[in-house]
Write an enzyme that holds these catalytic residues in place. Structure first.
Site, PDB file in Angstrom:
ATOM      1  N   HIS A   1      33.722  39.176  44.909  1.00  0.00           N
ATOM      2  CA  HIS A   1      35.170  38.716  44.146  1.00  0.00           C
ATOM      3  C   HIS A   1      35.294  37.097  44.320  1.00  0.00           C
ATOM      4  CE1 HIS A   1      37.696  39.108  48.027  1.00  0.00           C
ATOM      5  NE2 HIS A   1      36.257  39.172  48.354  1.00  0.00           N
ATOM      6  N   ARG A   2      34.966  36.586  45.460  1.00  0.00           N
ATOM      7  CA  ARG A   2      35.240  35.130  45.663  1.00  0.00           C
ATOM      8  C   ARG A   2      34.144  34.224  44.932  1.00  0.00           C
ATOM      9  NH1 ARG A   2      39.357  35.566  48.002  1.00  0.00           N
ATOM     10  NH2 ARG A   2      40.000  36.750  49.824  1.00  0.00           N
TER      11      ARG A   2
ATOM     12  N   GLU B   1      30.575  39.961  51.426  1.00  0.00           N
ATOM     13  CA  GLU B   1      30.382  40.859  50.536  1.00  0.00           C
ATOM     14  C   GLU B   1      28.732  40.499  50.125  1.00  0.00           C
ATOM     15  OE1 GLU B   1      33.217  39.768  51.323  1.00  0.00           O
ATOM     16  OE2 GLU B   1      34.716  40.957  50.533  1.00  0.00           O
TER      17      GLU B   1
ATOM     18  N   ASP C   1      37.353  31.762  54.166  1.00  0.00           N
ATOM     19  CA  ASP C   1      37.123  32.320  53.176  1.00  0.00           C
ATOM     20  C   ASP C   1      37.667  31.142  51.942  1.00  0.00           C
ATOM     21  OD1 ASP C   1      36.201  34.764  53.774  1.00  0.00           O
ATOM     22  OD2 ASP C   1      38.098  35.711  53.346  1.00  0.00           O
TER      23      ASP C   1
ATOM     24  N   LYS D   1      38.517  43.827  43.648  1.00  0.00           N
ATOM     25  CA  LYS D   1      38.744  44.091  45.038  1.00  0.00           C
ATOM     26  C   LYS D   1      39.689  43.387  45.675  1.00  0.00           C
ATOM     27  CE  LYS D   1      35.500  42.846  49.143  1.00  0.00           C
ATOM     28  NZ  LYS D   1      35.992  44.108  49.854  1.00  0.00           N
TER      29      LYS D   1
ATOM     30  N   ASP E   1      40.317  47.125  47.346  1.00  0.00           N
ATOM     31  CA  ASP E   1      40.371  47.175  48.935  1.00  0.00           C
ATOM     32  C   ASP E   1      41.444  48.001  49.747  1.00  0.00           C
ATOM     33  OD1 ASP E   1      37.871  46.012  48.854  1.00  0.00           O
ATOM     34  OD2 ASP E   1      38.192  44.353  50.422  1.00  0.00           O
TER      35      ASP E   1
ATOM     36  N   ASN F   1      33.656  48.739  49.843  1.00  0.00           N
ATOM     37  CA  ASN F   1      33.070  47.525  50.469  1.00  0.00           C
ATOM     38  C   ASN F   1      34.400  46.821  51.071  1.00  0.00           C
ATOM     39  OD1 ASN F   1      31.139  45.794  51.132  1.00  0.00           O
ATOM     40  ND2 ASN F   1      31.001  44.721  49.214  1.00  0.00           N
TER      41      ASN F   1
END
Ligand code: DC
Length: 651
Positions: free
Chosen positions: A389-390, A344, A316, A415, A49, A92
């Site tokens: 990614h998370r 995402e 998040d 990311k 990112d 993204n």
């Protein structure tokens, strides 16, 4: 890599330094680009990112340079971007797409912005509507309300009010606030509806202030930018560690013993996600916090307990709570998480689907999720990660349920956190790295330490010896680097108990011959051979931990090993030991020749260009010249006890 298999783990402890915050990195880059003067940015996050933002700034005529490590120097434009026409691909990266849209819409140029297909499904209409109120010319190139976008030159209405909806994403307000000083005029932004993710707005206001623009706010409803506001570089800025990334490690400590300490964020952090630690505390975890660190440990007694939490303040990091809920007694309810649906992936549905694979009962609401763990963890779940990614990072925690877990498409962590899985492994499977010269006795010491502590053991020298043996058997010359690398890539070697097998045949004796010893040292000098063996060596890092011995365990293969030992002895002492070994085995030996061979091998291993034999600055020196094996083993175990009490507890 298509998937990553995480072996079962039961304990997590250790200390690690966090990578830089994504939110802060991309905001700093944009502010530095728009500011007057040069900004030195230290500890920038290096991830996909941030790379998208760096590429975009370059395309827009911003001059930046990378210095040492993660330090960057940005020469600001002192206003709008120098390049008036550009096509930008932003992957993204929401933290690049939204703020750049706003800044470019107020720049009087011609731009096109696009991203990956998922980016084109993430709404941006609220931001476009707000910018159009100011006179911006923005067109949708695909679906109405979504990227890709085309921006045309347009006179911007100076001053006055703009409205923006606050319910979908706080990034729209962030984008507007960061861009508005480009107009030079007084401006007021009014938020319509409930503003979500307020802590992210706090970050924005804090960083804008550091660049000389102070935004006045009336609660969370009105934001006022004074006339004549201009960004000015503050000189040098430091990027804090990523508080959201911290959540996985802290959860690991809370779930599986701990203590796990993260460095780079703490009480003085400007990131709202540090409050994730409070949520863990509410679940029963023991939390410690300093200005720049946070530590988590499991509850004193019993398990974590379920919580009911409005997660607006930690959108998040709240995902990590959904997985931590698998380890808590009762039903954990996370509410006010509507923003998960437009990230995402649709994170509520994705989370529910994958948690169920692990045996949990999950109730999915429009803006909430409720997780009740099953009685046991379903082993061998294959977790899909949805290019998110998370999702990948959260679900690594599932292996702490003592079950093997497969993470599909683990590369999506690039990311924000390319080294995530290695860092996670360092908590659940710490490495004790023992390096040293030939015949120093490190093999004997390392194997005994591993046995006493119940840890896995890697004799990396045996791999180089096996490559030499396989080459000799196949008639490949020991100076043909490429052919040797191919042998190393496909080496049919296995370690079973104490036995070393090549192609299913016991090669334990053969690899110890003088021919193989000299051959191993030669093949080990080829970079391609070393690269081919790297992944294989790292794969030995399994819970509960690994004792790895060789020449470059601490410097190259496991640089994050929490304990590194450089084990050596004088060349004379080593030659003497080797001499006794050979005589005891009934073999003939000449001590002068042995000494000369050792010196030659030392010279070759130390002088080679790649991964030479060396004592790392952070390794402890153990000179065994005047020590017995038992004394050397006790010395290492004492160091383990001090640095890794949990690993030593098994002795
Ligand atoms: O530890 P050993 O004597 O079995 O190692 C055999 C050879 O392999 C040694 O001469 C150097 C090389 N080696 C290496 O380059 N890197 C390692 N990590 C281990 C061994």
């Amino acid at each position: 890599m298509k998937f990553l298999d995480l072996p079962p783990a039961t304990h997590a402890s250790g200390t690690l330094r966090l990578p830089g915050s994504k939110s802060i990195s991309n905001r700093f880059l944009l502010l530095a680009a728009l500011a007057e003067g040069e900004t030195a940015i230290r500890d920038l996050l290096l991830s996909d990112d941030v790379e998208r933002m760096l590429e975009a700034l370059k395309a827009l005529g911003i001059d930046w340079q990378r210095g040492e490590g993660n330090d960057f120097l940005v020469r600001g434009a002192g206003g709008a971007f120098p390049v008036q026409q550009a096509e930008l691909f932003l992957g993204n990266a929401g933290t690049a797409f939204r703020p750049l849209t706003a800044a470019l819409a107020l720049s009087n140029g011609h731009y096109r912005l696009s991203g990956v297909p998922r980016m084109h499904e993430r709404p941006i209409g609220d931001l476009v509507d707000a910018l159009r109120q100011l006179g911006a010319d923005i067109r949708y190139l695909g679906n109405e309300g979504f990227p890709p976008l085309e921006i045309g030159p347009a006179p911007i209405r100076a001053g006055g009010r703009t409205t923006v909806r606050g319910e979908a994403s706080s990034q729209f307000l962030t984008a507007l606030l960061m861009a508005l000083p480009l107009t030079g005029a007084e401006a007021t932004v009014e938020v319509i509806g409930e503003l979500i993710s307020k802590p992210y707005i706090d970050i924005t206001l804090n960083l804008m202030a550091r660049f000389g623009v102070t935004v006045e706010r009336d609660g969370w409803r009105e934001f006022h930018i004074p006339a004549g506001a201009r960004y000015r570089s503050p000189g040098t800025v430091f990027v804090e560690g990523d508080a959201t990334s911290a959540s996985y490690f802290l959860a690991a400590g809370a779930i599986a013993g701990g203590p796990v300490r993260v460095e780079g964020v703490g009480r003085d952090s400007i990131q709202g996600d540090v409050r994730f630690a409070e949520a863990l505390q509410a679940m029963g975890a023991r939390i410690g916090m300093g200005p720049n660190w946070i530590e988590a440990r499991a509850p004193e007694r019993g398990r974590l307990q379920a919580i009911d939490l409005d997660c607006n303040h930690i959108p998040d990091a709240a995902m990590t709570l959904a997985v931590a809920a698998l380890f808590a007694q009762g039903t954990t309810r996370l509410t006010n998480i509507a923003s998960w649906r437009v990230k995402e992936t649709d994170r509520i549905t994705a989370m529910a689907t994958e948690l169920r694979k692990l045996g949990a009962t999950v109730a999915e609401g429009a803006d909430s999720i409720a997780v009740t763990p099953g009685l046991t963890f379903t082993p061998h779940a294959a977790i899909d990660t949805y290019d998110d990614h998370r999702m990948a990072m959260c679900f690594s925690l599932a292996c702490l349920g003592s079950v093997p877990v497969r993470i599909n498409d683990p590369g999506c962590v690039n990311k924000t956190f390319p080294e995530y899985f290695e860092r996670f492994a360092s908590l659940v499977a710490p490495v004790i790295a023992i390096d040293g010269p030939s015949a120093s006795g490190k093999g004997t010491v390392a194997a005994l330490v591993a046995e006493k502590l119940g840890l896995h053991y890697l004799d990396s020298g045996a791999l180089y010896r096996l490559v030499a043996l396989a080459a000799l058997r196949a008639g490949v010359a020991l100076d043909e680097g490429e052919a040797l690398a191919r042998i190393a890539e496909t080496l049919p070697a296995t370690f079973e108990g104490g036995r070393i097998l090549l192609d299913g045949e016991d090669a334990g004796m053969a690899i110890r011959s003088e021919e193989c010893s000299a051959g191993a040292s030669k093949v080990a000098a080829f970079p391609a051979v070393r690269t081919a063996l790297l992944g294989r060596q790292r794969a030995y890092r399994l819970a509960p931990g690994l004792v790895a011995e060789g020449r470059d365990m601490g410097s190259v293969v496991f640089p994050d090993a929490p304990l590194k030992v450089f084990l050596t002895a004088t060349a004379e002492a080593r030659a003497e030991r080797r001499y006794k070994q050979l005589i005891d085995k009934g073999m003939s030996a000449n001590i002068d020749i042995l000494l000369q061979d050792l010196r030659e091998r030392d010279a070759r291993d130390s002088a080679r260009a790649v991964a030479p034999l060396q004592k790392c600055a952070d390794a402890e020196l153990l000179d065994t010249t005047a020590m017995t094996v038992d004394e050397a083993v006790a010395w290492v175990i004492e160091r383990v006890r001090r640095r890794l009490p949990q690993a030593a507890a098994r002795s």
